[in-house]
Structures are given as C-alpha cells and as structure tokens.
Design a protein around this motif. Structure first.
Motif, PDB file in Angstrom:
ATOM      1  N   CYS A 154     -31.323  61.150  38.838  1.00 51.47           N
ATOM      2  CA  CYS A 154     -31.180  60.540  37.510  1.00 51.47           C
ATOM      3  C   CYS A 154     -30.538  61.565  36.588  1.00 51.47           C
ATOM      4  O   CYS A 154     -30.625  62.778  36.819  1.00 51.47           O
ATOM      5  CB  CYS A 154     -32.530  60.137  36.904  1.00 51.47           C
ATOM      6  SG  CYS A 154     -33.556  59.053  37.901  1.00 51.47           S
ATOM      7  N   LEU A 155     -29.915  61.076  35.526  1.00 52.10           N
ATOM      8  CA  LEU A 155     -29.333  61.960  34.524  1.00 52.10           C
ATOM      9  C   LEU A 155     -29.832  61.546  33.137  1.00 52.10           C
ATOM     10  O   LEU A 155     -29.756  60.370  32.776  1.00 52.10           O
ATOM     11  CB  LEU A 155     -27.808  61.920  34.574  1.00 52.10           C
ATOM     12  CG  LEU A 155     -27.088  62.953  33.700  1.00 52.10           C
ATOM     13  CD1 LEU A 155     -25.803  63.424  34.376  1.00 52.10           C
ATOM     14  CD2 LEU A 155     -26.762  62.415  32.315  1.00 52.10           C
ATOM     15  N   ILE A 156     -30.354  62.524  32.398  1.00 53.58           N
ATOM     16  CA  ILE A 156     -30.803  62.302  31.020  1.00 53.58           C
ATOM     17  C   ILE A 156     -29.995  63.227  30.117  1.00 53.58           C
ATOM     18  O   ILE A 156     -29.955  64.443  30.346  1.00 53.58           O
ATOM     19  CB  ILE A 156     -32.301  62.610  30.840  1.00 53.58           C
ATOM     20  CG1 ILE A 156     -33.147  61.829  31.854  1.00 53.58           C
ATOM     21  CG2 ILE A 156     -32.747  62.282  29.417  1.00 53.58           C
ATOM     22  CD1 ILE A 156     -34.630  62.200  31.826  1.00 53.58           C
ATOM     23  N   ALA A 157     -29.346  62.662  29.120  1.00 55.08           N
ATOM     24  CA  ALA A 157     -28.572  63.452  28.157  1.00 55.08           C
ATOM     25  C   ALA A 157     -29.153  63.267  26.762  1.00 55.08           C
ATOM     26  O   ALA A 157     -29.851  62.284  26.495  1.00 55.08           O
ATOM     27  CB  ALA A 157     -27.106  63.038  28.184  1.00 55.08           C
ATOM     28  N   LYS A 168     -19.542  56.032  28.000  1.00 53.42           N
ATOM     29  CA  LYS A 168     -20.569  55.295  27.271  1.00 53.42           C
ATOM     30  C   LYS A 168     -21.130  54.143  28.102  1.00 53.42           C
ATOM     31  O   LYS A 168     -22.331  53.852  28.065  1.00 53.42           O
ATOM     32  CB  LYS A 168     -20.008  54.746  25.953  1.00 53.42           C
ATOM     33  CG  LYS A 168     -19.854  55.771  24.849  1.00 53.42           C
ATOM     34  CD  LYS A 168     -19.326  55.093  23.592  1.00 53.42           C
ATOM     35  CE  LYS A 168     -19.209  56.091  22.447  1.00 53.42           C
ATOM     36  NZ  LYS A 168     -18.674  55.450  21.220  1.00 53.42           N
ATOM     37  N   ARG A 169     -20.250  53.458  28.837  1.00 54.66           N
ATOM     38  CA  ARG A 169     -20.682  52.298  29.628  1.00 54.66           C
ATOM     39  C   ARG A 169     -21.692  52.680  30.701  1.00 54.66           C
ATOM     40  O   ARG A 169     -22.458  51.838  31.158  1.00 54.66           O
ATOM     41  CB  ARG A 169     -19.485  51.616  30.290  1.00 54.66           C
ATOM     42  CG  ARG A 169     -18.614  50.814  29.347  1.00 54.66           C
ATOM     43  CD  ARG A 169     -17.740  49.835  30.128  1.00 54.66           C
ATOM     44  NE  ARG A 169     -16.926  50.502  31.135  1.00 54.66           N
ATOM     45  CZ  ARG A 169     -15.715  51.009  30.920  1.00 54.66           C
ATOM     46  NH1 ARG A 169     -15.186  50.948  29.699  1.00 54.66           N
ATOM     47  NH2 ARG A 169     -15.028  51.580  31.890  1.00 54.66           N
ATOM     48  N   ARG A 170     -21.705  53.932  31.079  1.00 51.26           N
ATOM     49  CA  ARG A 170     -22.577  54.360  32.168  1.00 51.26           C
ATOM     50  C   ARG A 170     -23.925  54.885  31.672  1.00 51.26           C
ATOM     51  O   ARG A 170     -24.737  55.347  32.476  1.00 51.26           O
ATOM     52  CB  ARG A 170     -21.847  55.405  33.016  1.00 51.26           C
ATOM     53  CG  ARG A 170     -20.771  54.750  33.870  1.00 51.26           C
ATOM     54  CD  ARG A 170     -19.689  55.695  34.314  1.00 51.26           C
ATOM     55  NE  ARG A 170     -18.746  55.006  35.208  1.00 51.26           N
ATOM     56  CZ  ARG A 170     -17.750  54.222  34.812  1.00 51.26           C
ATOM     57  NH1 ARG A 170     -17.547  54.016  33.514  1.00 51.26           N
ATOM     58  NH2 ARG A 170     -16.951  53.636  35.685  1.00 51.26           N
ATOM     59  N   PHE A 171     -24.139  54.810  30.363  1.00 52.38           N
ATOM     60  CA  PHE A 171     -25.412  55.249  29.773  1.00 52.38           C
ATOM     61  C   PHE A 171     -26.123  54.080  29.111  1.00 52.38           C
ATOM     62  O   PHE A 171     -25.474  53.191  28.539  1.00 52.38           O
ATOM     63  CB  PHE A 171     -25.176  56.315  28.703  1.00 52.38           C
ATOM     64  CG  PHE A 171     -24.979  57.703  29.225  1.00 52.38           C
ATOM     65  CD1 PHE A 171     -26.061  58.511  29.511  1.00 52.38           C
ATOM     66  CD2 PHE A 171     -23.700  58.215  29.420  1.00 52.38           C
ATOM     67  CE1 PHE A 171     -25.891  59.802  29.980  1.00 52.38           C
ATOM     68  CE2 PHE A 171     -23.512  59.497  29.890  1.00 52.38           C
ATOM     69  CZ  PHE A 171     -24.608  60.304  30.173  1.00 52.38           C
ATOM     70  N   ASN A 172     -27.438  54.094  29.163  1.00 53.16           N
ATOM     71  CA  ASN A 172     -28.250  53.304  28.247  1.00 53.16           C
ATOM     72  C   ASN A 172     -28.624  54.203  27.077  1.00 53.16           C
ATOM     73  O   ASN A 172     -29.139  55.316  27.287  1.00 53.16           O
ATOM     74  CB  ASN A 172     -29.523  52.799  28.936  1.00 53.16           C
ATOM     75  CG  ASN A 172     -29.274  51.564  29.770  1.00 53.16           C
ATOM     76  OD1 ASN A 172     -28.130  51.113  29.904  1.00 53.16           O
ATOM     77  ND2 ASN A 172     -30.326  51.013  30.342  1.00 53.16           N
ATOM     78  N   PHE A 173     -28.375  53.753  25.861  1.00 58.64           N
ATOM     79  CA  PHE A 173     -28.650  54.541  24.659  1.00 58.64           C
ATOM     80  C   PHE A 173     -30.046  54.191  24.126  1.00 58.64           C
ATOM     81  O   PHE A 173     -30.390  53.006  23.995  1.00 58.64           O
ATOM     82  CB  PHE A 173     -27.622  54.235  23.571  1.00 58.64           C
ATOM     83  CG  PHE A 173     -26.270  54.870  23.788  1.00 58.64           C
ATOM     84  CD1 PHE A 173     -25.737  55.721  22.838  1.00 58.64           C
ATOM     85  CD2 PHE A 173     -25.533  54.617  24.942  1.00 58.64           C
ATOM     86  CE1 PHE A 173     -24.489  56.304  23.029  1.00 58.64           C
ATOM     87  CE2 PHE A 173     -24.293  55.192  25.146  1.00 58.64           C
ATOM     88  CZ  PHE A 173     -23.765  56.038  24.177  1.00 58.64           C
ATOM     89  N   GLU A 174     -30.834  55.199  23.795  1.00 62.10           N
ATOM     90  CA  GLU A 174     -32.123  54.998  23.140  1.00 62.10           C
ATOM     91  C   GLU A 174     -32.214  55.948  21.944  1.00 62.10           C
ATOM     92  O   GLU A 174     -31.947  57.146  22.080  1.00 62.10           O
ATOM     93  CB  GLU A 174     -33.292  55.267  24.093  1.00 62.10           C
ATOM     94  CG  GLU A 174     -33.434  54.250  25.218  1.00 62.10           C
ATOM     95  CD  GLU A 174     -33.884  52.880  24.737  1.00 62.10           C
ATOM     96  OE1 GLU A 174     -34.295  52.773  23.563  1.00 62.10           O
ATOM     97  OE2 GLU A 174     -33.820  51.928  25.539  1.00 62.10           O
ATOM     98  N   ALA A 205     -28.015  56.081  33.810  1.00 62.54           N
ATOM     99  CA  ALA A 205     -28.119  57.300  33.023  1.00 62.54           C
ATOM    100  C   ALA A 205     -28.709  56.973  31.649  1.00 62.54           C
ATOM    101  O   ALA A 205     -28.466  55.899  31.104  1.00 62.54           O
ATOM    102  CB  ALA A 205     -26.749  57.946  32.874  1.00 62.54           C
ATOM    103  N   LEU A 206     -29.478  57.891  31.110  1.00 64.23           N
ATOM    104  CA  LEU A 206     -30.180  57.695  29.842  1.00 64.23           C
ATOM    105  C   LEU A 206     -29.640  58.679  28.810  1.00 64.23           C
ATOM    106  O   LEU A 206     -29.562  59.881  29.078  1.00 64.23           O
ATOM    107  CB  LEU A 206     -31.680  57.920  30.040  1.00 64.23           C
ATOM    108  CG  LEU A 206     -32.563  57.928  28.794  1.00 64.23           C
ATOM    109  CD1 LEU A 206     -32.576  56.552  28.123  1.00 64.23           C
ATOM    110  CD2 LEU A 206     -33.978  58.364  29.151  1.00 64.23           C
ATOM    111  N   LEU A 207     -29.267  58.173  27.629  1.00 62.08           N
ATOM    112  CA  LEU A 207     -28.828  59.023  26.525  1.00 62.08           C
ATOM    113  C   LEU A 207     -29.796  58.865  25.358  1.00 62.08           C
ATOM    114  O   LEU A 207     -29.948  57.768  24.809  1.00 62.08           O
ATOM    115  CB  LEU A 207     -27.409  58.670  26.072  1.00 62.08           C
ATOM    116  CG  LEU A 207     -26.841  59.512  24.922  1.00 62.08           C
ATOM    117  CD1 LEU A 207     -26.764  60.986  25.312  1.00 62.08           C
ATOM    118  CD2 LEU A 207     -25.470  59.017  24.492  1.00 62.08           C
ATOM    119  N   LEU A 208     -30.470  59.956  24.982  1.00 63.58           N
ATOM    120  CA  LEU A 208     -31.391  59.969  23.855  1.00 63.58           C
ATOM    121  C   LEU A 208     -30.643  60.481  22.636  1.00 63.58           C
ATOM    122  O   LEU A 208     -30.154  61.613  22.625  1.00 63.58           O
ATOM    123  CB  LEU A 208     -32.587  60.883  24.160  1.00 63.58           C
ATOM    124  CG  LEU A 208     -33.412  60.516  25.400  1.00 63.58           C
ATOM    125  CD1 LEU A 208     -34.428  61.608  25.696  1.00 63.58           C
ATOM    126  CD2 LEU A 208     -34.090  59.174  25.213  1.00 63.58           C
TER     127      LEU A 208
END
Length: 356
Positions: free
Chosen positions: A189-192, A209-215, A72-75
């Motif tokens: 996919c999930l984008i937040a 939080k552990r399940r997201f990559n933060f950008e 999962a992607l967190l912007l």
C-alpha cells in the motif's frame, strides 16, 4: 537503546501484539483485521487499546477501506493536523513498520521513489541485481508492506509521476537489467501526505490524482478535548520533568491557539489570523517550552506569562504582518479578558513588549 521519539510499532508493541490475536478476515498481507486497525488508531476500551488519533473515526474507517482495496491514500489538510502521525499509525497496524518512508522536498529525486545503484559494484561488474539499491517504494513492493511518502506535493511533478506506473501496473521495471521488474506482493500500500498551505506545492498530474483516494484531515474544534490531548502529550513528552500547569493556564494556552487558528473567539469576535501555523502540535510545543521555562527559570509552576513568552517562537516567523496581527489580538481580545481573569491579566502583562 532509548529513543527520543520511538515509532508506533515500538511504542505500542504490546497493543499490536494483542490486536494481532483478534479474529476476523484480513486483506491479503495484513497483520491485523481492518476493525483492529481502526481500534489501534482510535482506541478501544473493550480491547484496552489507547486512543492515539483524535480525528473522526469514520475518516479512519474510510482510510482503512481505501488501503484494503489496494488504492493509494492521500491525506491532505492544514499543517499540524496529525496527517503524518495517522499515516505512521496505519502503516504500523497494517504491516508492522512505519519505517519505509520517503520525505518529499524540492530536492527529492526519481531514484528515491524508484531505485538507485551501488556504484562501486556497478563499476566493478556492471548492472546486476546485487548492485541495485531499492528505494523504500521498491522495498515495500517486494515485501508486501506499506510505504509512506511525506509531503508529496513538494516533489517536482516529474518526480511525482514516477509513481504512476507503480500504482497502476503494480510493477517497477528496471530497464538496465533487461526485462527485470519488481512486482508488488499482497499487502503493498502507499500512503502520501500533503499540506494545503504549503507555498512550495507542485500540482499533481491528473494521472497521479486518479490513482489516489483523497481524505482531508481537519483541525480540532473541540477545545475541551484539545486541552485533554495537550495535557496527555505533555505527560508523554516530559514525564516527571513536566512542571505543573493549572487548568486555568492550560485553558489560556488552548483558547489563544483556537482563537488565532479559527480567526474568531468562542463568542464570535473576529480575530486576525496569523500566517504562522497555529495547530495543536504547535500548542504542545509551546506547552513543552513553557514547562521548561518554568522549571529552569521560574518557580517550577507554569504561569500564563510562560505561555505568552513561548508563544512568540510559534506565532512570529519573521512576518511583520503577523506581529501586527498579534498586537491587535493582545490589545483587543486579551486586554478585555484581563479585566476578569488573573491568568489573562498575567498573559497581557508578559505580552506587552513581545511583539515589537
């Protein structure tokens, strides 16, 4: 049917169709190869693809790698840094639609992230698959597409945590139907997105939080490029209705926003930053309003005075302290520039009675 703001999969349909013909390995369920996704977002002269997102190409590449790896992607970033636009572009390129979206807020319920029921069918026949109303998350899992969750940190923590099992087990159980569960198909996919300055933030749990990559999506710092971007955005939004704006007036608009956004002028003089968001997106809004003002109430050409008057709606959001900061900016920085610039002199004159 004509739309005010067409989604990217409609607006750039021809580009997406052309990029779909590009050779290269594709992650399971993807419509485009990863390199073509980056080209769609960042532009490619070789492929005749327009640039849409103006951030760092390496940021976009990292986002694509995250999604290709089924993470999962967190912007995250300041408001107005095009996080939502980037998530839309990525979704359109990866699966062909950006429409599977949940808008996070304090009123978002767990059902909006999991599933609900058609209560007429539920009362008539009891729990059955036909009575199930899938959320965008469930629909994306079942079809192998991208789901977007906007402003995830504005959701209550217990609502956010409805995603933990989805992102770890890649299944969404429906206990009311016994052992029925929806499994994620390839391509899911999930984008937040999340704003760093949002006062309504609910802290994400460590498990989520552990399940997201933060950008982090950062504001623009190149003023010349920001001017080009604003000019292109005004052309796209207003078309033939856009009133002419000289490069000098556009420079006033870009410089004022850059000063107030960064808290310093280009020469290093300190500026009191307002609490209001002074993003590129807001600069475009001021440019649009100034163009409308010039067309309907002026001589048809955007003046620095039009920019000054329309800036009030962005920089003054009911905060008395922001009004004092803007008066300080006008009385110090703008007044000094007005000594040698006709445009800044006009901006100063129009600003005199705007800030109380």
């Amino acid at each position: 049917m004509e739309q005010q703001v067409p989604p990217p999969e409609v607006l750039y349909a021809k580009e997406l169709e052309r990029l779909a013909q590009e050779a290269g390995p594709r992650p399971p369920g993807w419509r485009l190869p990863p390199q073509a996704v980056v080209a769609f977002v960042c532009g490619s002269p070789r492929l005749h693809v327009s640039r849409k997102f103006v951030g760092d190409v390496s940021l976009v590449e990292r986002c694509v790698v995250t999604l290709a790896g089924q993470r999962a992607l967190l912007l995250v970033g300041e408001p107005g840094t095009a996080k939502s636009m980037l998530s839309e572009l990525l979704a359109a390129a990866v699966c062909g639609t950006s429409a599977l979206t949940v808008q996070g807020s304090a009123g978002t319920t767990e059902d909006q992230l999991r599933y609900g029921w058609n209560y007429a069918q539920l009362l008539a026949a009891g729990p059955a698959p036909e009575a199930l109303v899938p959320s965008p998350v469930m629909a994306a899992m079942a079809s192998g597409r991208v789901v977007r969750v906007e402003e995830i940190t504005r959701c209550l923590p217990e609502v956010q945590d409805a995603l933990v099992s989805v992102l770890s087990e890649r299944r969404l159980a429906v206990p009311e139907l016994g052992d029925h569960a929806v499994a994620a198909r390839p391509g899911f996919c999930l984008i937040a997105t999340a704003n760093l300055r949002d006062r309504g933030v609910s802290e994400m749990s460590a498990a989520l939080k552990r399940r997201f990559n933060f950008e982090t999506v950062r504001p623009l710092t190149d003023r010349a490029f920001e001017a080009e971007l604003i000019s292109r955005a005004l052309d796209a939004e207003l078309g033939p209705e856009r009133a002419p704006m000289s490069p000098q007036v556009l420079d006033v608009l870009v410089t004022a926003f850059a000063d107030l956004r960064t808290g310093a002028t280009a020469s290093g003089a300190p500026v009191k930053r307002p609490e209001a968001v002074m993003s590129t997106a807001e600069a475009v809004n001021v440019g649009v309003a100034a163009s409308m003002s010039a067309r309907y109430f002026g001589d048809g050409t955007v003046r620095a005075a039009d920019v000054a008057r329309q800036l009030v709606g962005v920089a003054l959001k009911g905060e008395d302290e922001d009004a004092r900061r803007m008066r300080f900016y006008v009385d110090s920085v703008v007044r000094e520039r007005a000594r040698s610039s006709a445009e800044w002199k006009e901006f100063l004159s129009a600003s005199q009675d705007l800030w109380g």
